[in-house]
Write an enzyme that holds these catalytic residues in place. Structure first.
Site, PDB file in Angstrom:
ATOM      1  N   ASP A 262      31.567 -78.821  29.758  1.00 16.02           N
ATOM      2  CA  ASP A 262      32.382 -78.346  31.060  1.00 16.02           C
ATOM      3  C   ASP A 262      31.128 -77.332  32.250  1.00 16.02           C
ATOM      4  O   ASP A 262      30.675 -76.493  31.739  1.00 16.02           O
ATOM      5  CB  ASP A 262      33.371 -77.835  31.357  1.00 16.02           C
ATOM      6  CG  ASP A 262      33.579 -78.689  32.225  1.00 16.02           C
ATOM      7  OD1 ASP A 262      33.026 -78.126  33.532  1.00 16.02           O
ATOM      8  OD2 ASP A 262      35.894 -78.841  32.740  1.00 16.02           O
TER       9      ASP A 262
HETATM   10  C1  BGC Z   1      35.098 -78.794  36.185  1.00 13.97           C
HETATM   11  C2  BGC Z   1      34.806 -80.579  36.035  1.00 13.97           C
HETATM   12  C3  BGC Z   1      33.760 -80.781  36.747  1.00 13.97           C
HETATM   13  C4  BGC Z   1      32.728 -79.331  37.000  1.00 13.97           C
HETATM   14  C5  BGC Z   1      31.802 -79.343  37.567  1.00 13.97           C
HETATM   15  C6  BGC Z   1      34.671 -77.512  36.120  1.00 13.97           C
HETATM   16  O1  BGC Z   1      34.805 -76.458  37.227  1.00 13.97           O
HETATM   17  O2  BGC Z   1      36.357 -78.241  35.292  1.00 13.97           O
HETATM   18  O3  BGC Z   1      35.755 -81.409  35.731  1.00 13.97           O
HETATM   19  O4  BGC Z   1      32.974 -81.517  36.550  1.00 13.97           O
HETATM   20  O5  BGC Z   1      33.331 -77.936  37.378  1.00 13.97           O
HETATM   21  O6  BGC Z   1      31.740 -79.715  39.123  1.00 13.97           O
END
Ligand code: BGC
Length: 720
Positions: A262
């Site tokens: 993530d």
């Molecule tokens: C989220 C993800 C997301 C990523 C990119 C993170 O804060 O948990 O689900 O894909 O950001 O935007």
């Protein structure tokens, strides 16, 4: 001239006939492997390292010298997120207006895996049009506590419904040669302290509740990528969790694709590299300072990480790229087509849940109604953006008011009053209490309601109020909505309440005092049209709740056991396997609305449930058949739910568990014969002593219901 060898290999790879498919498949796999090995041989160590970390907000990897394209990711799950610049500002393109698809819990409320496939397919098509290699979707962490800020993005509290939808979403996306990235692996069930909290969960609950949809999307859905969660599992960050990533995912499930972190969710170089992470993503430059950049290069040079391990990660990335942006089979892609709008409409129209219709105000009697008061901020609000995290720059979004005007505006006088202000800005990790009733807006709403035949109130949450990175503080309706509901209902007894939200709210007072309640969601580009069609009866509501609405928050398992949001950054999932309705049923706690609940404008009568046999072996499939008659005045779609209950189990069991469901179309007066299959192996529990799935012999009850509590028919079978 550079040779693009991978293209030739792919011709061979996909041009296999049906004859002798298995051996051709093996040959194709071998050819791909050989191809990847040939590329790896040509890459320098520095080039390999470049492939393992972000190079921009949503990009990573690539090697110009060898014609290996960059891996371009983008967010879902609401649709393809707009192009952003460094720092997350809009890139201001004119080519990235996308279809806004209904949120995750809306999709789950359709109980329709075919719609999940269409959703994935269409979003994949839009991702292709934007040259995206990996869609960061679907997201389907279990709804453990209703306060979790991302409940609206996720599907359900039930692992079976979750898995059925996840698999089809993945297949749909990947049908377009775009990789799905299933997220967030694993146990990311709260947003409070998500970056630090450690989850302690029994192995049985992990296997039976939290992992099944991930397992199914890897094994059945064949997802090409997966995103490690921000939180820790049993003290170890998910992005460096040997157990989750190496043992379970890559070992037991045979995952061949990429483990993507993530964003900003990596905390080490050597541990993350050894314990299963393949690609480090994040949004802040300088990218060479990432754990998987210079530090990884140094670790290899110092002998702390082997080149073999680096090669394995590069192999995984190339393997995914050969299916996606290095595949010659990539379709062209299309942005926001009318077809995609139809999918958004189909999902929205099947997701809306009729909760109460005591006075038969619905469907609206459009031949006698002359005027309607449409009241509430949610009638004119859009939901494609808001809060923290991913949304879409929607090509269009029909609001509830616009939908009603589209459908009824020519014949009925529609008056609007805002009723409350839904403006919201959060402070800190938990949503603080939102501002109360606005007496001037309420007075206006009351006057409007008094002057019309009927009032439709649009209340609930919104995308600022329900958001990634924070949880709600409680389940109460925000913005002083209850006061508005009471005032409008007193002014006009013909009041219909439409609650819009992605997660459970406390609507106990409305349930008690109001005759007519409809549940809607952050329902995509076609939101208002679908809503208007449900209210007027063009569409007979068929949505069923994908999670339990507790009568009071304290009834929810993690609340009752004081096991949320944890102490000292540790949260113990004390309820074990008793998540959602499993808890409410087993502990005999009456919910406000149970899992699987949803009414229709017609009635269905269930009868004649029987199973193809009385006694089964472990390798058998139980085939259950029943009759469902449409006894009312409207054609409709009914989701028949099959639960299984183990009588006299030697181990702890939930009172019942969903094991099959089917949505069927039934015309007026018709009796449908509905057949559902349950493989006996699906009756297994996870035995922590032997680390095996065990099917207990003995008697099981098969329960056919309209919801988890409205069980209409049952049969008993024996497993030998
Ligand atoms: C989220 C993800 C997301 C990523 C990119 C993170 O804060 O948990 O689900 O894909 O950001 O935007």
């Amino acid at each position: 001239m550079k040779t693009k060898i991978y293209r030739h290999i792919l011709c061979g790879l996909f041009a296999v006939g049906t004859l002798n498919y298995a051996s051709a498949q093996t040959k194709a796999d071998q050819a791909t492997d050989a191809q990847i090995s040939a590329i790896i041989k040509k890459l320098t160590l520095e080039e390999k390292i470049t492939m393992l970390h972000a190079s921009g907000v949503f990009t990573a990897g690539g090697c110009k010298r060898l014609d290996i394209p960059v891996v371009k990711t983008d967010d879902g799950p609401l649709g393809v997120r707009e192009e952003v610049k460094e720092g997350w500002g809009s890139a201001n393109l004119t080519t990235d207006s996308a279809t806004f698809f209904p949120n995750g819990s809306a999709l789950a409320a359709t109980w329709n895996p075919e719609l999940a496939y269409r959703y994935g397919h269409d979003m994949g098509e839009e991702a292709r049009a934007r040259n995206i290699t990996v869609m960061l979707a679907p997201a389907f962490n279990i709804c453990r506590n209703p306060l979790c800020g991302r409940t609206y993005e996720y599907y359900s509290e039930d692992p079976f419904l979750n898995a059925k939808l996840a698999v089809q979403s993945v297949k749909g996306i990947q049908s377009q040669h775009v990789a799905a990235c299933v997220k967030h692996f694993a146990v990311n069930n709260q947003e409070i302290n998500r970056g630090k909290v450690s989850v302690d969960v029994s192995e049985r609950a992990l296997r039976e509740i939290y992992l099944p949809a991930f397992k199914a999307s890897i094994i059945e859905g064949k997802a090409w990528t997966i995103m490690s969660a921000y939180n820790k599992l049993r003290g170890v960050y998910c992005s460096e969790n040997d157990y989750l990533l190496n043992k379970v995912l890559k070992g037991e499930w045979g995952f061949k694709g990429i483990v993507i972190s993530d964003w900003g969710g990596v905390h080490s170089t050597v541990a993350a590299a050894k314990n299963g992470l393949d690609l480090e993503m994040g949004s802040n430059p300088p990218y060479n300072t990432y754990y998987f950049a210079d530090k990884l290069l140094d670790s290899v040079k110092a002998g702390k990480v082997s080149i073999k391990l680096i090669d394995e990660k590069v192999r995984r990335i190339l393997w995914v790229q050969l299916h996606t942006n290095m595949s010659k089979n990539q379709p062209e892609g299309k942005m926001s087509t009318p077809e995609h709008g139809k999918t958004a409409y189909a999902i929205a129209s099947e997701s809306i849940v009729l909760l109460k219709n005591e006075k038969n105000l619905l469907p609206l009697n459009t031949s006698t109604i002359k005027s309607i008061a449409v009241i509430g901020d949610n009638a004119t609000r859009t939901f494609h953006l808001g809060g923290f995290g991913a949304g879409v720059k929607a090509r269009y979004e029909i609001t509830a008011l616009a939908g009603l005007q589209n459908r009824l505006g020519k014949t009925i006088d529609i008056k609007f009053a805002q009723g409350y202000s839904g403006k919201y800005s959060a402070v800190g990790e938990v949503n603080s209490p939102s501002h109360g009733p606005d007496s001037a807006l309420i007075a206006q709403a009351v006057a409007t309601a008094k002057s019309t035949d009927l009032a439709i109130l649009f209340i609930g949450g919104n995308r600022d109020y329900e958001s990634e990175s924070r949880d709600r503080k409680d389940l109460s309706l925000p913005f002083g909505e209850q006061t508005l509901v009471d005032a409008v209902t007193a002014a006009n007894p013909n009041t219909i309440v439409v609650v819009v939200g992605g997660a459970p709210y406390d609507i106990g007072q409305i349930k008690k005092n109001n005759s007519t309640i409809v549940w809607s969601w952050y329902n995509g580009s076609e939101n208002g049209n679908a809503l208007a069609d449900v209210l007027t009866g063009k569409i007979n509501p068929s949505g069923k709740m994908p999670f339990t609405f507790p009568a009071e928050l304290k009834d929810s398992p993690s609340e009752a056991l004081n096991a949320y949001p944890g102490e000292n950054l540790k949260v113990d999932y004390k309820e074990g396997i008793l998540v959602g309705y499993r808890w409410f049923d087993t502990k005999k706690i009456e919910p406000m609305y149970c899992f699987g609940y949803g009414l229709s404008y017609t009635d269905y009568k269930y009868s004649d449930l029987f199973t193809n046999k009385k006694s089964y072996k472990a390798t058998d499939v139980i085939t259950a058949t029943l009759k469902v008659k449409n006894t009312g005045k409207y054609a409709g779609k009914e989701t028949v739910q099959l639960y299984v209950s183990k009588t006299g189990s030697a181990v702890e069991r939930a009172e019942k568990e969903l094991k099959a469901f089917k949505k069927v179309n039934i015309t007026v007066g018709e009796t449908a014969s509905v057949t559902l299959n349950i493989p006996v192996k699906d009756l297994a529990y996870y035995d922590t002593k032997t680390s095996k799935w065990v099917v207990e012999p003995g008697k099981y009850k098969i329960l056919a219901g309209k919801s988890s509590k409205d069980i209409e028919e049952n049969a008993t079978i024996t497993v030998e």
